[in-house]
Write a protein that holds these residues in place. Sequence first.
Motif, mmCIF file in Angstrom:
data_model
loop_
_atom_site.group_PDB
_atom_site.id
_atom_site.type_symbol
_atom_site.label_atom_id
_atom_site.label_comp_id
_atom_site.label_asym_id
_atom_site.label_seq_id
_atom_site.Cartn_x
_atom_site.Cartn_y
_atom_site.Cartn_z
ATOM 1 N N THR A 44 0.853 -1.180 0.000
ATOM 2 C CA THR A 44 0.000 0.000 0.000
ATOM 3 C C THR A 44 0.891 1.233 0.000
ATOM 4 O O THR A 44 1.985 1.215 0.576
ATOM 5 C CB THR A 44 -0.961 0.015 1.207
ATOM 6 O OG1 THR A 44 -1.872 1.101 1.057
ATOM 7 C CG2 THR A 44 -0.226 0.150 2.523
ATOM 8 N N ALA A 45 0.427 2.253 -0.666
ATOM 9 C CA ALA A 45 1.189 3.498 -0.701
ATOM 10 C C ALA A 45 1.241 4.108 0.695
ATOM 11 O O ALA A 45 0.326 3.925 1.501
ATOM 12 C CB ALA A 45 0.540 4.476 -1.676
ATOM 13 N N GLU A 46 2.315 4.814 0.966
ATOM 14 C CA GLU A 46 2.411 5.516 2.237
ATOM 15 C C GLU A 46 1.337 6.594 2.288
ATOM 16 O O GLU A 46 1.031 7.234 1.286
ATOM 17 C CB GLU A 46 3.794 6.154 2.388
ATOM 18 C CG GLU A 46 4.903 5.137 2.519
ATOM 19 C CD GLU A 46 6.263 5.772 2.685
ATOM 20 O OE1 GLU A 46 6.380 6.717 3.482
ATOM 21 O OE2 GLU A 46 7.191 5.322 2.012
ATOM 22 N N SER A 47 0.773 6.774 3.461
ATOM 23 C CA SER A 47 -0.235 7.809 3.648
ATOM 24 C C SER A 47 0.376 9.177 3.361
ATOM 25 O O SER A 47 1.555 9.417 3.624
ATOM 26 C CB SER A 47 -0.752 7.770 5.089
ATOM 27 O OG SER A 47 -1.517 8.921 5.372
ATOM 28 N N ARG A 48 -0.436 10.081 2.852
ATOM 29 C CA ARG A 48 0.004 11.454 2.575
ATOM 30 C C ARG A 48 -0.479 12.430 3.650
ATOM 31 O O ARG A 48 -0.407 13.640 3.476
ATOM 32 C CB ARG A 48 -0.532 11.910 1.210
ATOM 33 C CG ARG A 48 -0.045 11.073 0.054
ATOM 34 C CD ARG A 48 1.384 11.391 -0.244
ATOM 35 N NE ARG A 48 1.835 10.640 -1.409
ATOM 36 C CZ ARG A 48 3.083 10.331 -1.615
ATOM 37 N NH1 ARG A 48 4.010 10.689 -0.767
ATOM 38 N NH2 ARG A 48 3.427 9.656 -2.680
ATOM 39 N N ALA A 49 -0.974 11.903 4.768
ATOM 40 C CA ALA A 49 -1.460 12.767 5.846
ATOM 41 C C ALA A 49 -0.331 13.668 6.344
ATOM 42 O O ALA A 49 0.851 13.347 6.204
ATOM 43 C CB ALA A 49 -2.012 11.929 6.992
ATOM 44 N N ARG A 55 -0.841 9.365 9.692
ATOM 45 C CA ARG A 55 -0.314 8.446 8.671
ATOM 46 C C ARG A 55 -0.337 7.011 9.187
ATOM 47 O O ARG A 55 -0.800 6.101 8.497
ATOM 48 C CB ARG A 55 1.105 8.852 8.257
ATOM 49 C CG ARG A 55 1.157 10.072 7.358
ATOM 50 C CD ARG A 55 2.538 10.289 6.767
ATOM 51 N NE ARG A 55 3.554 10.612 7.755
ATOM 52 C CZ ARG A 55 3.833 11.846 8.182
ATOM 53 N NH1 ARG A 55 3.170 12.885 7.701
ATOM 54 N NH2 ARG A 55 4.783 12.052 9.070
ATOM 55 N N LYS A 56 0.158 6.801 10.403
ATOM 56 C CA LYS A 56 0.179 5.450 10.973
ATOM 57 C C LYS A 56 -1.233 4.897 11.121
ATOM 58 O O LYS A 56 -1.477 3.725 10.827
ATOM 59 C CB LYS A 56 0.903 5.449 12.326
ATOM 60 C CG LYS A 56 2.398 5.685 12.203
ATOM 61 C CD LYS A 56 3.150 5.429 13.487
ATOM 62 C CE LYS A 56 2.811 6.395 14.580
ATOM 63 N NZ LYS A 56 3.688 6.217 15.768
ATOM 64 N N ARG A 57 -2.164 5.725 11.566
ATOM 65 C CA ARG A 57 -3.548 5.282 11.749
ATOM 66 C C ARG A 57 -4.171 4.882 10.408
ATOM 67 O O ARG A 57 -4.839 3.854 10.305
ATOM 68 C CB ARG A 57 -4.365 6.380 12.436
ATOM 69 C CG ARG A 57 -5.739 5.939 12.871
ATOM 70 C CD ARG A 57 -6.460 6.943 13.763
ATOM 71 N NE ARG A 57 -6.400 8.315 13.297
ATOM 72 C CZ ARG A 57 -5.658 9.286 13.854
ATOM 73 N NH1 ARG A 57 -4.909 9.027 14.905
ATOM 74 N NH2 ARG A 57 -5.666 10.508 13.369
ATOM 75 N N ASP A 111 7.106 5.909 9.430
ATOM 76 C CA ASP A 111 6.755 6.431 10.751
ATOM 77 C C ASP A 111 6.558 5.335 11.786
ATOM 78 O O ASP A 111 6.329 5.618 12.955
ATOM 79 C CB ASP A 111 5.471 7.264 10.659
ATOM 80 C CG ASP A 111 5.659 8.486 9.787
ATOM 81 O OD1 ASP A 111 6.638 9.227 10.010
ATOM 82 O OD2 ASP A 111 4.839 8.691 8.871
ATOM 83 N N GLY A 112 6.595 4.087 11.359
ATOM 84 C CA GLY A 112 6.383 2.986 12.284
ATOM 85 C C GLY A 112 4.958 2.469 12.215
ATOM 86 O O GLY A 112 4.256 2.655 11.223
ATOM 87 N N LEU A 113 4.531 1.832 13.289
ATOM 88 C CA LEU A 113 3.239 1.153 13.333
ATOM 89 C C LEU A 113 2.305 1.826 14.333
ATOM 90 O O LEU A 113 2.742 2.304 15.383
ATOM 91 C CB LEU A 113 3.441 -0.309 13.726
ATOM 92 C CG LEU A 113 4.294 -1.129 12.753
ATOM 93 C CD1 LEU A 113 4.830 -2.377 13.430
ATOM 94 C CD2 LEU A 113 3.487 -1.474 11.518
ATOM 95 N N ASP A 114 1.035 1.810 14.026
ATOM 96 C CA ASP A 114 0.016 2.387 14.887
ATOM 97 C C ASP A 114 -0.214 1.497 16.111
ATOM 98 O O ASP A 114 -0.140 0.266 16.009
ATOM 99 C CB ASP A 114 -1.288 2.522 14.093
ATOM 100 C CG ASP A 114 -2.350 3.280 14.851
ATOM 101 O OD1 ASP A 114 -2.202 4.507 14.992
ATOM 102 O OD2 ASP A 114 -3.317 2.638 15.312
#
Length: 160
Positions: A44-49, A55-57, A111-114
């Motif tokens: 999955t693409a990295e979140s752009r938040a 982003r992690k969420r 950023d790691g994991l939620d």
Amino acid sequence: MRVGLFAVGRLKSGPEKDLAARYFDRFAKAGPAVGLELARIAETAESRASNAETRKREEAAILLKSLAEGSVLILLDERGKALDSEAFANLLGAYRDQGKRDLMIAIGGADGLDPALYDRADVTLCLGKMTWPHQLVRTLIAEQLYRAVTILSGHPYHRV
């Protein structure tokens, strides 16, 4: 047992992708003899938040949505438990022997994991205490999956 990999970020063409593919292919060919099959590799693409927590969420929500009900979830995190190759093989074998149908190994984003993933995870493992680039993590876990199959089958690939 179907084994899958979920990764945040897409692996670009190059030697890392080729090497990971080689080990995933070996795992896919050898695994069925010991009751393990390659289910899928989901990227999955990295979140752009705009912030890391969001982003992690968002990335966690995509992973959790993709998990089949009752799936075993293994997180890869530098703060996880270190296992040697035989212990990793035995862990996979134990889940298989318990009748688990699906197992997903997850590699988080930059950023790691939620925290929700840690709450849901069955186990959190590390590939050593160092931080590794995601491209190498995929190759390392692909090789360890293949190695696990050879350990479970008694193949001489794994020598101590």
